[in-house]
Write a protein that holds these residues in place. Sequence first.
Motif, PDB file in Angstrom:
ATOM      1  N   ASP A 288       0.791  -1.224  -0.104  1.00  0.00           N
ATOM      2  CA  ASP A 288       0.028  -0.216  -0.038  1.00  0.00           C
ATOM      3  C   ASP A 288       0.757   1.065  -0.090  1.00  0.00           C
ATOM      4  O   ASP A 288       0.276   2.250  -0.021  1.00  0.00           O
ATOM      5  N   VAL A 289       1.971   1.216   0.028  1.00  0.00           N
ATOM      6  CA  VAL A 289       2.831   2.337  -0.089  1.00  0.00           C
ATOM      7  C   VAL A 289       2.864   2.754  -1.529  1.00  0.00           C
ATOM      8  O   VAL A 289       2.840   2.180  -2.633  1.00  0.00           O
ATOM      9  N   ASP A 290       2.740   4.164  -1.359  1.00  0.00           N
ATOM     10  CA  ASP A 290       2.540   4.777  -2.862  1.00  0.00           C
ATOM     11  C   ASP A 290       3.807   5.936  -2.968  1.00  0.00           C
ATOM     12  O   ASP A 290       3.679   6.957  -2.451  1.00  0.00           O
ATOM     13  N   ILE A 291       4.865   5.543  -3.638  1.00  0.00           N
ATOM     14  CA  ILE A 291       6.042   6.580  -3.876  1.00  0.00           C
ATOM     15  C   ILE A 291       6.516   6.339  -5.485  1.00  0.00           C
ATOM     16  O   ILE A 291       6.005   5.347  -5.926  1.00  0.00           O
ATOM     17  N   ALA A 292       7.209   7.289  -5.657  1.00  0.00           N
ATOM     18  CA  ALA A 292       7.595   7.396  -7.198  1.00  0.00           C
ATOM     19  C   ALA A 292       8.541   6.309  -7.299  1.00  0.00           C
ATOM     20  O   ALA A 292       9.358   5.730  -6.282  1.00  0.00           O
ATOM     21  N   ASP A 293       8.568   5.469  -8.556  1.00  0.00           N
ATOM     22  CA  ASP A 293       9.354   4.368  -9.117  1.00  0.00           C
ATOM     23  C   ASP A 293      10.979   4.875  -8.566  1.00  0.00           C
ATOM     24  O   ASP A 293      11.624   3.521  -8.403  1.00  0.00           O
ATOM     25  N   TRP A 294      11.380   5.874  -8.962  1.00  0.00           N
ATOM     26  CA  TRP A 294      12.724   6.218  -8.746  1.00  0.00           C
ATOM     27  C   TRP A 294      13.179   6.111  -7.472  1.00  0.00           C
ATOM     28  O   TRP A 294      14.286   5.633  -7.245  1.00  0.00           O
ATOM     29  N   LEU A 295      12.066   6.150  -6.311  1.00  0.00           N
ATOM     30  CA  LEU A 295      12.526   6.317  -4.866  1.00  0.00           C
ATOM     31  C   LEU A 295      12.793   4.761  -4.530  1.00  0.00           C
ATOM     32  O   LEU A 295      13.389   4.340  -3.831  1.00  0.00           O
ATOM     33  N   VAL A 296      11.620   4.029  -5.171  1.00  0.00           N
ATOM     34  CA  VAL A 296      11.740   2.617  -4.735  1.00  0.00           C
ATOM     35  C   VAL A 296      12.998   2.021  -5.335  1.00  0.00           C
ATOM     36  O   VAL A 296      13.630   1.175  -4.805  1.00  0.00           O
ATOM     37  N   ASP A 297      13.489   2.338  -6.570  1.00  0.00           N
ATOM     38  CA  ASP A 297      14.611   1.863  -7.122  1.00  0.00           C
ATOM     39  C   ASP A 297      15.925   2.589  -6.440  1.00  0.00           C
ATOM     40  O   ASP A 297      16.831   1.624  -6.017  1.00  0.00           O
ATOM     41  N   ARG A 298      15.807   3.683  -5.764  1.00  0.00           N
ATOM     42  CA  ARG A 298      16.847   4.190  -4.981  1.00  0.00           C
ATOM     43  C   ARG A 298      17.046   3.645  -3.588  1.00  0.00           C
ATOM     44  O   ARG A 298      17.999   3.653  -2.792  1.00  0.00           O
ATOM     45  N   TYR A 299      15.701   3.267  -3.006  1.00  0.00           N
ATOM     46  CA  TYR A 299      15.726   2.512  -1.660  1.00  0.00           C
ATOM     47  C   TYR A 299      15.058   1.334  -1.687  1.00  0.00           C
ATOM     48  O   TYR A 299      13.981   1.425  -1.041  1.00  0.00           O
TER      49      TYR A 299
ATOM     50  N   PHE B 190      -0.753   8.001   5.957  1.00  0.00           N
ATOM     51  CA  PHE B 190      -0.619   9.469   5.868  1.00  0.00           C
ATOM     52  C   PHE B 190       0.099   9.623   4.469  1.00  0.00           C
ATOM     53  O   PHE B 190       0.935   8.857   3.855  1.00  0.00           O
ATOM     54  N   ALA B 191      -0.458  10.755   3.946  1.00  0.00           N
ATOM     55  CA  ALA B 191       0.140  11.325   2.773  1.00  0.00           C
ATOM     56  C   ALA B 191       0.881  12.689   2.954  1.00  0.00           C
ATOM     57  O   ALA B 191       0.382  13.542   3.883  1.00  0.00           O
ATOM     58  N   VAL B 192       2.084  12.918   2.242  1.00  0.00           N
ATOM     59  CA  VAL B 192       2.812  14.216   2.845  1.00  0.00           C
ATOM     60  C   VAL B 192       3.616  14.287   1.458  1.00  0.00           C
ATOM     61  O   VAL B 192       4.056  13.462   0.566  1.00  0.00           O
ATOM     62  N   THR B 193       3.924  15.543   0.893  1.00  0.00           N
ATOM     63  CA  THR B 193       4.767  15.924  -0.149  1.00  0.00           C
ATOM     64  C   THR B 193       6.170  16.408   0.521  1.00  0.00           C
ATOM     65  O   THR B 193       6.054  17.216   1.482  1.00  0.00           O
ATOM     66  N   LEU B 194       7.234  15.693   0.191  1.00  0.00           N
ATOM     67  CA  LEU B 194       8.449  15.942   0.702  1.00  0.00           C
ATOM     68  C   LEU B 194       9.389  16.486  -0.444  1.00  0.00           C
ATOM     69  O   LEU B 194       9.129  16.230  -1.529  1.00  0.00           O
ATOM     70  N   ASN B 195      10.366  17.113   0.064  1.00  0.00           N
ATOM     71  CA  ASN B 195      11.366  17.653  -1.094  1.00  0.00           C
ATOM     72  C   ASN B 195      12.558  16.605  -1.252  1.00  0.00           C
ATOM     73  O   ASN B 195      13.164  16.460  -0.216  1.00  0.00           O
TER      74      ASN B 195
ATOM     75  N   LEU C 122       3.948  11.270  -1.203  1.00  0.00           N
ATOM     76  CA  LEU C 122       4.299   9.909  -0.738  1.00  0.00           C
ATOM     77  C   LEU C 122       3.048   9.649  -0.129  1.00  0.00           C
ATOM     78  O   LEU C 122       2.301  10.481   0.524  1.00  0.00           O
ATOM     79  N   TYR C 123       2.515   8.104  -0.050  1.00  0.00           N
ATOM     80  CA  TYR C 123       1.711   7.853   0.674  1.00  0.00           C
ATOM     81  C   TYR C 123       2.269   6.562   1.621  1.00  0.00           C
ATOM     82  O   TYR C 123       2.846   5.769   1.003  1.00  0.00           O
ATOM     83  N   ILE C 124       2.227   6.549   2.727  1.00  0.00           N
ATOM     84  CA  ILE C 124       2.818   5.670   3.856  1.00  0.00           C
ATOM     85  C   ILE C 124       1.779   5.297   4.693  1.00  0.00           C
ATOM     86  O   ILE C 124       1.311   5.924   5.452  1.00  0.00           O
TER      87      ILE C 124
END
Length: 158
Positions: A47-58, A80-85, A93-95
């Motif tokens: 259920d985590v929703d983050i950009a693919d490049w973040l999943v690849d990097r982490y 929770f959802a939040v926009t981070l820099n 992000l949705y965590i």
Amino acid sequence: MSRTIDYGNLMHRAMRSLIQEVLNDVKANGLPGEHHFFITFDTHHPDVDIADWLVDRYPGEMTVVMQHWFENLEVTDKGFAVTLNFGDAPEPLYIPYDAIKTFVDPSVEFGLRFETQDDDDEGGEPIEMTVDAEAALEVPEEPRKDADVVSLDSFRKP
């Protein structure tokens, strides 16, 4: 069939509820003082929703920091959802709370750690086993004084 109390899961629910309450307060009032959060979560949680490049990097897990700049904080019962820099690139992000491995507020030395253990009977799916919660409270130390010695005779009836 004997019934048992599943303290591990009860503690996990209580600690996730605490995180939800803290984030709701931050949404309503902002971060007070020097408070900030390091939140480590499982990037492969379904259920985590983050950009693919973040999943690849982490791969596996990622730690995000909520401190100076964040926006669009939305808090629900599930996560929770939040926009981070990330390097001047805002990312939403949705965590879900179930994906959180650690939640730390170093400004007050508070931390929660959610541990999992493989369950061979269930095909290796992680199950919640223990919660490690630590909180250091600032308690002013009062000067020690010598103990007063009181004779019990003074309380006896004549």
